[in-house]
Enzyme design. Structure first.
Site, PDB file in Angstrom:
ATOM      1  N   LYS A  22       0.833  -1.210   0.000  1.00 12.33           N
ATOM      2  CA  LYS A  22       0.000   0.000   0.000  1.00 12.33           C
ATOM      3  C   LYS A  22       0.866   1.257   0.000  1.00 12.33           C
ATOM      4  O   LYS A  22       0.635   2.187  -0.776  1.00 12.33           O
ATOM      5  CB  LYS A  22      -0.906  -0.011   1.231  1.00 12.33           C
ATOM      6  CG  LYS A  22      -1.550   1.330   1.542  1.00 12.33           C
ATOM      7  CD  LYS A  22      -2.294   1.340   2.864  1.00 12.33           C
ATOM      8  CE  LYS A  22      -1.477   1.494   4.094  1.00 12.33           C
ATOM      9  NZ  LYS A  22      -1.338   2.836   4.651  1.00 12.33           N
ATOM     10  N   ASN A  23       1.833   1.328   0.911  1.00 11.76           N
ATOM     11  CA  ASN A  23       2.522   2.615   1.097  1.00 11.76           C
ATOM     12  C   ASN A  23       3.441   2.987  -0.066  1.00 11.76           C
ATOM     13  O   ASN A  23       3.675   4.172  -0.308  1.00 11.76           O
ATOM     14  CB  ASN A  23       3.273   2.634   2.433  1.00 11.76           C
ATOM     15  CG  ASN A  23       2.306   2.791   3.600  1.00 11.76           C
ATOM     16  OD1 ASN A  23       1.134   3.124   3.394  1.00 11.76           O
ATOM     17  ND2 ASN A  23       2.779   2.539   4.810  1.00 11.76           N
ATOM     18  N   CYS A 116      -4.769  12.999  13.576  1.00 10.30           N
ATOM     19  CA  CYS A 116      -4.641  11.587  13.252  1.00 10.30           C
ATOM     20  C   CYS A 116      -5.158  10.814  14.458  1.00 10.30           C
ATOM     21  O   CYS A 116      -5.136  11.313  15.577  1.00 10.30           O
ATOM     22  CB  CYS A 116      -3.179  11.286  12.982  1.00 10.30           C
ATOM     23  SG  CYS A 116      -2.753   9.570  13.126  1.00 10.30           S
ATOM     24  N   ARG A 121       0.677  14.350  13.829  1.00  9.97           N
ATOM     25  CA  ARG A 121       1.527  13.926  12.703  1.00  9.97           C
ATOM     26  C   ARG A 121       1.744  15.168  11.839  1.00  9.97           C
ATOM     27  O   ARG A 121       1.055  15.366  10.844  1.00  9.97           O
ATOM     28  CB  ARG A 121       0.868  12.792  11.897  1.00  9.97           C
ATOM     29  CG  ARG A 121       0.866  11.477  12.631  1.00  9.97           C
ATOM     30  CD  ARG A 121       0.178  10.395  11.842  1.00  9.97           C
ATOM     31  NE  ARG A 121       0.930   9.931  10.690  1.00  9.97           N
ATOM     32  CZ  ARG A 121       0.435   9.103   9.770  1.00  9.97           C
ATOM     33  NH1 ARG A 121      -0.801   8.668   9.870  1.00  9.97           N
ATOM     34  NH2 ARG A 121       1.170   8.718   8.742  1.00  9.97           N
ATOM     35  N   LEU A 125       7.923  19.325   7.742  1.00 12.70           N
ATOM     36  CA  LEU A 125       9.114  19.001   6.938  1.00 12.70           C
ATOM     37  C   LEU A 125       8.795  19.051   5.436  1.00 12.70           C
ATOM     38  O   LEU A 125       9.650  19.431   4.627  1.00 12.70           O
ATOM     39  CB  LEU A 125       9.663  17.626   7.315  1.00 12.70           C
ATOM     40  CG  LEU A 125      10.095  17.477   8.782  1.00 12.70           C
ATOM     41  CD1 LEU A 125      10.453  16.021   9.087  1.00 12.70           C
ATOM     42  CD2 LEU A 125      11.294  18.379   9.087  1.00 12.70           C
ATOM     43  N   ASP A 305       4.793   0.399  12.109  1.00 17.15           N
ATOM     44  CA  ASP A 305       3.558  -0.195  11.580  1.00 17.15           C
ATOM     45  C   ASP A 305       3.380  -1.666  11.995  1.00 17.15           C
ATOM     46  O   ASP A 305       2.363  -2.277  11.648  1.00 17.15           O
ATOM     47  CB  ASP A 305       3.515  -0.075  10.044  1.00 17.15           C
ATOM     48  CG  ASP A 305       3.383   1.378   9.602  1.00 17.15           C
ATOM     49  OD1 ASP A 305       2.992   2.223  10.438  1.00 17.15           O
ATOM     50  OD2 ASP A 305       3.683   1.674   8.430  1.00 17.15           O
ATOM     51  N   ARG A 397      -8.602  -0.224   4.985  1.00 11.68           N
ATOM     52  CA  ARG A 397      -7.783   0.821   4.339  1.00 11.68           C
ATOM     53  C   ARG A 397      -6.477   0.242   3.803  1.00 11.68           C
ATOM     54  O   ARG A 397      -5.935   0.760   2.819  1.00 11.68           O
ATOM     55  CB  ARG A 397      -7.448   1.927   5.337  1.00 11.68           C
ATOM     56  CG  ARG A 397      -8.609   2.807   5.682  1.00 11.68           C
ATOM     57  CD  ARG A 397      -8.159   3.929   6.564  1.00 11.68           C
ATOM     58  NE  ARG A 397      -7.100   4.711   5.927  1.00 11.68           N
ATOM     59  CZ  ARG A 397      -6.548   5.790   6.466  1.00 11.68           C
ATOM     60  NH1 ARG A 397      -6.948   6.222   7.645  1.00 11.68           N
ATOM     61  NH2 ARG A 397      -5.597   6.452   5.831  1.00 11.68           N
TER      62      ARG A 397
HETATM   63  N1  EPU Z   1       7.374  14.147  11.085  1.00  7.71           N
HETATM   64  C1  EPU Z   1       7.499  15.457  11.427  1.00  7.71           C
HETATM   65  N2  EPU Z   1       7.234  16.407  10.481  1.00  7.71           N
HETATM   66  C2  EPU Z   1       6.865  16.080   9.222  1.00  7.71           C
HETATM   67  C3  EPU Z   1       6.743  14.729   8.864  1.00  7.71           C
HETATM   68  C4  EPU Z   1       6.999  13.771   9.825  1.00  7.71           C
HETATM   69  O1  EPU Z   1       7.835  15.781  12.564  1.00  7.71           O
HETATM   70  O2  EPU Z   1       6.653  16.996   8.410  1.00  7.71           O
HETATM   71  C5  EPU Z   1       7.648  13.094  12.079  1.00  7.71           C
HETATM   72  C6  EPU Z   1       6.400  12.270  12.395  1.00  7.71           C
HETATM   73  O3  EPU Z   1       5.612  12.889  13.386  1.00  7.71           O
HETATM   74  C7  EPU Z   1       7.009  10.966  12.841  1.00  7.71           C
HETATM   75  C8  EPU Z   1       8.255  10.835  11.976  1.00  7.71           C
HETATM   76  O4  EPU Z   1       8.531  12.154  11.500  1.00  7.71           O
HETATM   77  O5  EPU Z   1       7.371  11.014  14.190  1.00  7.71           O
HETATM   78  C9  EPU Z   1       8.129   9.920  10.794  1.00  7.71           C
HETATM   79  O6  EPU Z   1       6.967  10.235  10.038  1.00  7.71           O
HETATM   80  P1  EPU Z   1       6.934  10.020   8.462  1.00  7.71           P
HETATM   81  O7  EPU Z   1       6.843  11.337   7.798  1.00  7.71           O
HETATM   82  O8  EPU Z   1       8.062   9.113   8.090  1.00  7.71           O
HETATM   83  O9  EPU Z   1       5.552   9.256   8.265  1.00  7.71           O
HETATM   84  P2  EPU Z   1       4.560   9.379   7.052  1.00  7.71           P
HETATM   85  O10 EPU Z   1       5.273   9.586   5.787  1.00  7.71           O
HETATM   86  O11 EPU Z   1       3.464  10.320   7.417  1.00  7.71           O
HETATM   87  C10 EPU Z   1       4.611   6.828   6.514  1.00  7.71           C
HETATM   88  C11 EPU Z   1       3.615   5.719   6.387  1.00  7.71           C
HETATM   89  C12 EPU Z   1       3.063   5.364   7.756  1.00  7.71           C
HETATM   90  C13 EPU Z   1       4.219   4.964   8.658  1.00  7.71           C
HETATM   91  C14 EPU Z   1       5.267   6.074   8.709  1.00  7.71           C
HETATM   92  C15 EPU Z   1       6.505   5.696   9.489  1.00  7.71           C
HETATM   93  C16 EPU Z   1       2.693   6.091   4.206  1.00  7.71           C
HETATM   94  C17 EPU Z   1       1.525   6.468   3.378  1.00  7.71           C
HETATM   95  N3  EPU Z   1       2.543   6.144   5.520  1.00  7.71           N
HETATM   96  O12 EPU Z   1       3.902   7.930   7.069  1.00  7.71           O
HETATM   97  O13 EPU Z   1       2.228   4.250   7.551  1.00  7.71           O
HETATM   98  O14 EPU Z   1       3.754   4.707   9.950  1.00  7.71           O
HETATM   99  O15 EPU Z   1       5.683   6.409   7.360  1.00  7.71           O
HETATM  100  O16 EPU Z   1       7.123   4.593   8.945  1.00  7.71           O
HETATM  101  O17 EPU Z   1       3.719   5.693   3.681  1.00  7.71           O
HETATM  102  C18 EPU Z   1       0.423   2.810   8.028  1.00  7.71           C
HETATM  103  O18 EPU Z   1       0.627   2.243   6.932  1.00  7.71           O
HETATM  104  O19 EPU Z   1      -0.339   2.329   8.912  1.00  7.71           O
HETATM  105  C19 EPU Z   1       1.102   4.069   8.312  1.00  7.71           C
HETATM  106  C20 EPU Z   1       0.668   4.913   9.229  1.00  7.71           C
END
Ligand code: EPU
Length: 421
Positions: A22-23, A116, A121, A125, A305, A397
């Site tokens: 999915k991701n 969330c 979240r 960045l 995850d 989902r």
């Molecule tokens: N973070 C920030 N600022 C940002 C972005 C992230 O502080 O602008 C922090 C987050 O709060 C977190 C860390 O950085 O503590 C990592 O977050 P990341 O941005 O890597 O997560 P994401 O891209 O929003 C993806 C997956 C998530 C998975 C996370 C971590 C997708 C669509 N989602 O989310 O997947 O938990 O990486 O590996 O790829 C799931 O599939 O259930 C899911 C939530």
């Protein structure tokens, strides 16, 4: 509304094939917005998040044709650069359209994703990266409004490693003028795959799979055919299903290296893991489940995850385990529901402290988010008696008909219509 009714306490056996990831699909799909042609992705899972992203892309003007796991996307005629709240509120990954729309059209208006289920979240960045590339970014009435005549290459350093922000930055940099250097980039397989797709589309990218990515922006990006990877989180969930039910099962999953952190931890619990080409077999028939601590980390660390699923497994372990989530400190909504099944878990700061119990007992439980739901299904498979898991739309989902895969392994699990909420 659907629920799962699970008659637990049975051993599983047999082999099952893991669906597409999915991701990675959620990162690949918006990347077509950079291209003025057609891309065809295979091995795309039929899950609701993919349908949500398809709807958003259609809203922007992408022609979408999804047929038995092949997804054809044609972004030749984009008619809107506006990602409205109704789409983004359903799925945070919608923010992935920001970078490509901005890079190709010089303008993007994307709804802020909002809260969330398990806590904050932020997307700071993502926004910082767009500003580094020369965009003017404002927040207006719940929307991110980003503008730039032409993005220009820049040095982008992420203090925190972020999957989504790395993806957005890579996509935006692909159509920027000049060279972009991204440091402390995420190296999750889903992001590495996105980089490989961009490269196949003609973008010049170095350092794929490392924390330092260099991109030479280009004027035109063409679409291409591309293979999606299989889902490491679904694979991990199924392996834990084998462990928690003291079973011997096998999964068809061609990227065992994506799951090393889990495989090593499962071995520490006493399970035997056998890897043979594309098959991973777990044999947990003859062992007590040892209590093993984990702390989640960015790839190649233990994935957040799989934290909820590991917490479910440790509920039946022989001593005490501490499961720490260092990525999302509040991601423990599954804990009170696992406690309803008889687990002994206390949440202390960003850790679940789990005292293993001899058995879980079936109960009604409620899903609160995708991975929490998976942990409740695992608990239900191991629990004696009947477990009902409500609100499984969360699970739908990201897991493609998980009940069919589990039934194939001999689990007694039914999807039942319900008016209970
Ligand atoms: N973070 C920030 N600022 C940002 C972005 C992230 O502080 O602008 C922090 C987050 O709060 C977190 C860390 O950085 O503590 C990592 O977050 P990341 O941005 O890597 O997560 P994401 O891209 O929003 C993806 C997956 C998530 C998975 C996370 C971590 C997708 C669509 N989602 O989310 O997947 O938990 O990486 O590996 O790829 C799931 O599939 O259930 C899911 C939530």
């Amino acid at each position: 509304m659907d629920k799962f009714v699970i008659e637990g306490g049975n051993k599983l056996n047999g082999r099952v094939k893991v669906s597409g990831a999915k991701n990675s699909a959620l990162a690949l799909m918006p990347a077509v917005l950079l291209t003025s042609g057609k891309s065809v992705f295979n091995n795309i899972p039929e899950v609701n998040d993919i349908f949500t992203m398809s709807k958003l892309l259609k809203h922007l003007g992408v022609v979408v044709d999804f047929n038995s796991h092949n997804l054809e996307l044609d972004a030749s005629n984009i008619t809107s650069q506006d990602a409205p709240y109704e789409h983004v509120k359903k799925m945070r990954a919608s923010v992935y359209v920001l970078g490509p729309l901005l890079a190709r059209f010089g303008y993007a208006k994307v709804s802020l994703p909002g809260g969330c289920a398990w806590g904050p979240r932020p997307i700071n960045l993502h926004l910082e990266a767009m500003k580094k590339l020369g965009a003017e970014v404002n927040l207006e009435e719940g929307y991110i409004v980003a503008k730039a005549k032409k993005l220009t290459g820049a040095q982008i350093h992420f203090d925190v490693s972020s999957v989504g922000a790395t993806g957005n930055a890579m996509m935006a940099a692909s159509l920027a003028k000049g060279n972009t250097l991204i440091t402390n980039a995420a190296i999750e397989p889903e992001i590495t795959l996105l980089a490989e797709y961009l490269k196949k589309c003609g973008v010049s990218i170095d350092g794929i799979g490392t924390k330092t990515i260099e991109i030479e922006g280009t004027e035109n990006i063409s679409g291409t055919d591309f293979n999606n990877i299989s889902d490491r989180i679904e694979a991990g969930t199924l392996l834990i299903a084998g462990a928690i039910t003291n079973s011997n099962i096998a999964i068809e999953f061609p990227h065992h290296e994506h799951l090393n952190s889990l495989i090593w931890k499962l071995e520490e619990t006493g399970a035997k893991l056998l890897i043979n080409n594309d098959i991973i077999e777990i044999d947990s028939t003859n062992n007590e489940i040892e209590s093993i601590d984990v702390s989640t980390d960015v790839y190649p660390g233990f994935p957040t995850d799989l934290q909820a699923q590991w917490t479910a497994l440790m509920s039946l372990s022989n001593s005490t385990a501490r499961v720490t989530d260092s990525i999302y400190s509040d991601r423990f909504k599954h804990v009170p529901e696992l406690v309803r099944l008889g687990a002994n878990i206390e949440v202390i700061d960003n850790s679940a402290v789990i005292k293993g119990v001899k058995e879980l007992k079936g109960a009604k439980v409620m899903s609160t988010d995708l991975r929490a739901s998976a942990s409740l299904v695992l608990g239900g498979l191991a629990a004696k008696g009947t477990t009902e898991v409500l609100r499984i739309y969360h699970l739908d989902r990201g897991y493609q008909r998980i009940e069919e895969k589990l039934s194939q392994l001999g689990a007694r699990i039914d999807r039942v219509k319900t008016t209970e909420f």
